[in-house]
Design a protein around this motif. Structure first.
Motif, PDB file in Angstrom:
ATOM      1  N   THR A  12       0.838  -1.205   0.000  1.00 29.64           N
ATOM      2  CA  THR A  12       0.000   0.000   0.000  1.00 29.64           C
ATOM      3  C   THR A  12       0.870   1.252   0.000  1.00 29.64           C
ATOM      4  N   MET A  13       2.103   1.103   0.469  1.00 29.66           N
ATOM      5  CA  MET A  13       3.073   2.195   0.423  1.00 29.66           C
ATOM      6  C   MET A  13       4.276   1.704  -0.369  1.00 29.66           C
ATOM      7  N   LYS A  14       4.953   2.635  -1.029  1.00 29.39           N
ATOM      8  CA  LYS A  14       6.120   2.219  -1.799  1.00 29.39           C
ATOM      9  C   LYS A  14       7.298   3.150  -1.508  1.00 29.39           C
ATOM     10  N   PRO A  15       8.512   2.618  -1.525  1.00 26.23           N
ATOM     11  CA  PRO A  15       9.683   3.464  -1.314  1.00 26.23           C
ATOM     12  C   PRO A  15      10.114   4.126  -2.624  1.00 26.23           C
ATOM     13  N   ILE A  16      10.496   5.368  -2.526  1.00 23.13           N
ATOM     14  CA  ILE A  16      11.137   6.030  -3.665  1.00 23.13           C
ATOM     15  C   ILE A  16      12.462   6.603  -3.175  1.00 23.13           C
ATOM     16  N   MET A  17      13.391   6.713  -4.087  1.00 20.06           N
ATOM     17  CA  MET A  17      14.738   7.151  -3.725  1.00 20.06           C
ATOM     18  C   MET A  17      14.966   8.601  -4.123  1.00 20.06           C
ATOM     19  N   HIS A  18      15.482   9.365  -3.192  1.00 23.26           N
ATOM     20  CA  HIS A  18      15.959  10.713  -3.500  1.00 23.26           C
ATOM     21  C   HIS A  18      17.465  10.589  -3.702  1.00 23.26           C
ATOM     22  N   ASP A  19      17.840  10.393  -4.942  1.00 22.76           N
ATOM     23  CA  ASP A  19      19.226  10.042  -5.267  1.00 22.76           C
ATOM     24  C   ASP A  19      20.242  10.996  -4.660  1.00 22.76           C
ATOM     25  N   GLU A  20      19.927  12.275  -4.712  1.00 23.42           N
ATOM     26  CA  GLU A  20      20.913  13.280  -4.299  1.00 23.42           C
ATOM     27  C   GLU A  20      21.240  13.209  -2.813  1.00 23.42           C
ATOM     28  N   LYS A  21      20.381  12.563  -2.027  1.00 22.19           N
ATOM     29  CA  LYS A  21      20.627  12.452  -0.586  1.00 22.19           C
ATOM     30  C   LYS A  21      21.408  11.198  -0.204  1.00 22.19           C
ATOM     31  N   VAL A  28      25.767   8.051  -3.525  1.00 21.89           N
ATOM     32  CA  VAL A  28      25.792   8.999  -4.644  1.00 21.89           C
ATOM     33  C   VAL A  28      26.765  10.135  -4.315  1.00 21.89           C
ATOM     34  N   LYS A  29      26.705  10.585  -3.067  1.00 23.21           N
ATOM     35  CA  LYS A  29      27.570  11.697  -2.666  1.00 23.21           C
ATOM     36  C   LYS A  29      29.040  11.319  -2.702  1.00 23.21           C
ATOM     37  N   THR A  30      29.351  10.084  -2.310  1.00 22.25           N
ATOM     38  CA  THR A  30      30.755   9.661  -2.236  1.00 22.25           C
ATOM     39  C   THR A  30      31.218   8.954  -3.496  1.00 22.25           C
ATOM     40  N   GLY A  31      30.261   8.447  -4.286  1.00 26.39           N
ATOM     41  CA  GLY A  31      30.621   7.693  -5.476  1.00 26.39           C
ATOM     42  C   GLY A  31      31.164   6.318  -5.152  1.00 26.39           C
ATOM     43  N   LYS A  32      30.947   5.859  -3.934  1.00 25.84           N
ATOM     44  CA  LYS A  32      31.493   4.563  -3.514  1.00 25.84           C
ATOM     45  C   LYS A  32      30.373   3.622  -3.079  1.00 25.84           C
ATOM     46  N   LEU A  33      30.591   2.329  -3.301  1.00 25.03           N
ATOM     47  CA  LEU A  33      29.639   1.309  -2.862  1.00 25.03           C
ATOM     48  C   LEU A  33      29.821   1.122  -1.358  1.00 25.03           C
ATOM     49  N   SER A  34      29.147   1.955  -0.603  1.00 27.95           N
ATOM     50  CA  SER A  34      29.293   1.951   0.850  1.00 27.95           C
ATOM     51  C   SER A  34      27.896   2.009   1.464  1.00 27.95           C
ATOM     52  N   CYS A  35      27.814   2.178   2.746  1.00 28.20           N
ATOM     53  CA  CYS A  35      26.534   2.285   3.446  1.00 28.20           C
ATOM     54  C   CYS A  35      25.687   1.035   3.201  1.00 28.20           C
ATOM     55  N   ALA A  56      17.204   9.371   2.587  1.00 22.55           N
ATOM     56  CA  ALA A  56      17.171   9.377   1.124  1.00 22.55           C
ATOM     57  C   ALA A  56      15.989   8.596   0.560  1.00 22.55           C
ATOM     58  N   ILE A  57      15.338   7.813   1.419  1.00 18.66           N
ATOM     59  CA  ILE A  57      14.218   6.989   0.961  1.00 18.66           C
ATOM     60  C   ILE A  57      12.927   7.513   1.578  1.00 18.66           C
ATOM     61  N   GLU A  58      11.950   7.728   0.732  1.00 11.21           N
ATOM     62  CA  GLU A  58      10.656   8.230   1.188  1.00 11.21           C
ATOM     63  C   GLU A  58       9.578   7.192   0.862  1.00 11.21           C
ATOM     64  N   MET A  59       8.675   6.978   1.801  1.00 11.01           N
ATOM     65  CA  MET A  59       7.556   6.073   1.551  1.00 11.01           C
ATOM     66  C   MET A  59       6.364   6.906   1.098  1.00 11.01           C
ATOM     67  N   ILE A  60       5.795   6.539  -0.038  1.00  6.18           N
ATOM     68  CA  ILE A  60       4.646   7.270  -0.568  1.00  6.18           C
ATOM     69  C   ILE A  60       3.508   6.282  -0.811  1.00  6.18           C
ATOM     70  N   PRO A  61       2.267   6.754  -0.827  1.00  8.76           N
ATOM     71  CA  PRO A  61       1.150   5.851  -1.088  1.00  8.76           C
ATOM     72  C   PRO A  61       1.253   5.217  -2.468  1.00  8.76           C
ATOM     73  N   GLU A  62       1.049   3.933  -2.530  1.00  3.57           N
ATOM     74  CA  GLU A  62       1.138   3.200  -3.791  1.00  3.57           C
ATOM     75  C   GLU A  62       0.159   3.746  -4.832  1.00  3.57           C
ATOM     76  N   LYS A  63      -1.044   4.102  -4.377  1.00  7.65           N
ATOM     77  CA  LYS A  63      -2.075   4.503  -5.335  1.00  7.65           C
ATOM     78  C   LYS A  63      -1.723   5.788  -6.067  1.00  7.65           C
ATOM     79  N   GLU A  64      -0.800   6.586  -5.495  1.00 11.06           N
ATOM     80  CA  GLU A  64      -0.389   7.814  -6.171  1.00 11.06           C
ATOM     81  C   GLU A  64       0.691   7.570  -7.209  1.00 11.06           C
TER      82      GLU A  64
END
Ligand code: SF4
Ligand code: SF4
Length: 99
Positions: free
Chosen positions: A21-30, A34-41, A80-88
């Protein structure tokens, strides 16, 4: 440790993304990677119970299996990840990250 990883596959429950019912979306810039350019975190990838976060920069989601639990968003130290309603934003396709 970031070594081997299972790949999501259709189980008895089928494609669990249909439960969402909710879905994650990514805010890449956060995203720290992305900020470090490294496969970390990769906390989102490590904590996802459905193996639905792809280990990429930035991480993307497998919406066929993501059930919208929000664990990835809760664990992300950079919000960096936001949960938004799936129906939107309906989608059950793979790799729909990026925003
Ligand atoms: S919301 Fe996040 S943690 Fe939960 S299943 Fe989907 S990708 Fe995985
Ligand atoms: S937890 Fe957040 S900052 Fe870390 S890799 Fe995932 S999206 Fe990027």
């Amino acid at each position: 440790m970031l070594s081997s990883r299972q790949t999501a596959a259709i189980g008895e429950a089928g494609k669990t993304g249909t439960w969402r019912t909710m879905k994650p979306i990514m805010h890449d810039e956060k995203c720290i990677m992305v900020k470090t350019g490294k496969l970390s975190c990769l906390l989102c990838w490590m904590f996802c119970p459905e193996i639905s976060v792809n280990r990429t920069i930035p991480p993307t989601f497998d919406y066929d299996y993501c059930k919208g639990c929000g664990v990835c968003a809760n664990e992300c130290p950079a919000q960096a990840i936001e949960m938004i309603p799936e129906k939107e934003n309906p989608s059950c396709e793979s790799d729909e990250g990026g925003n």
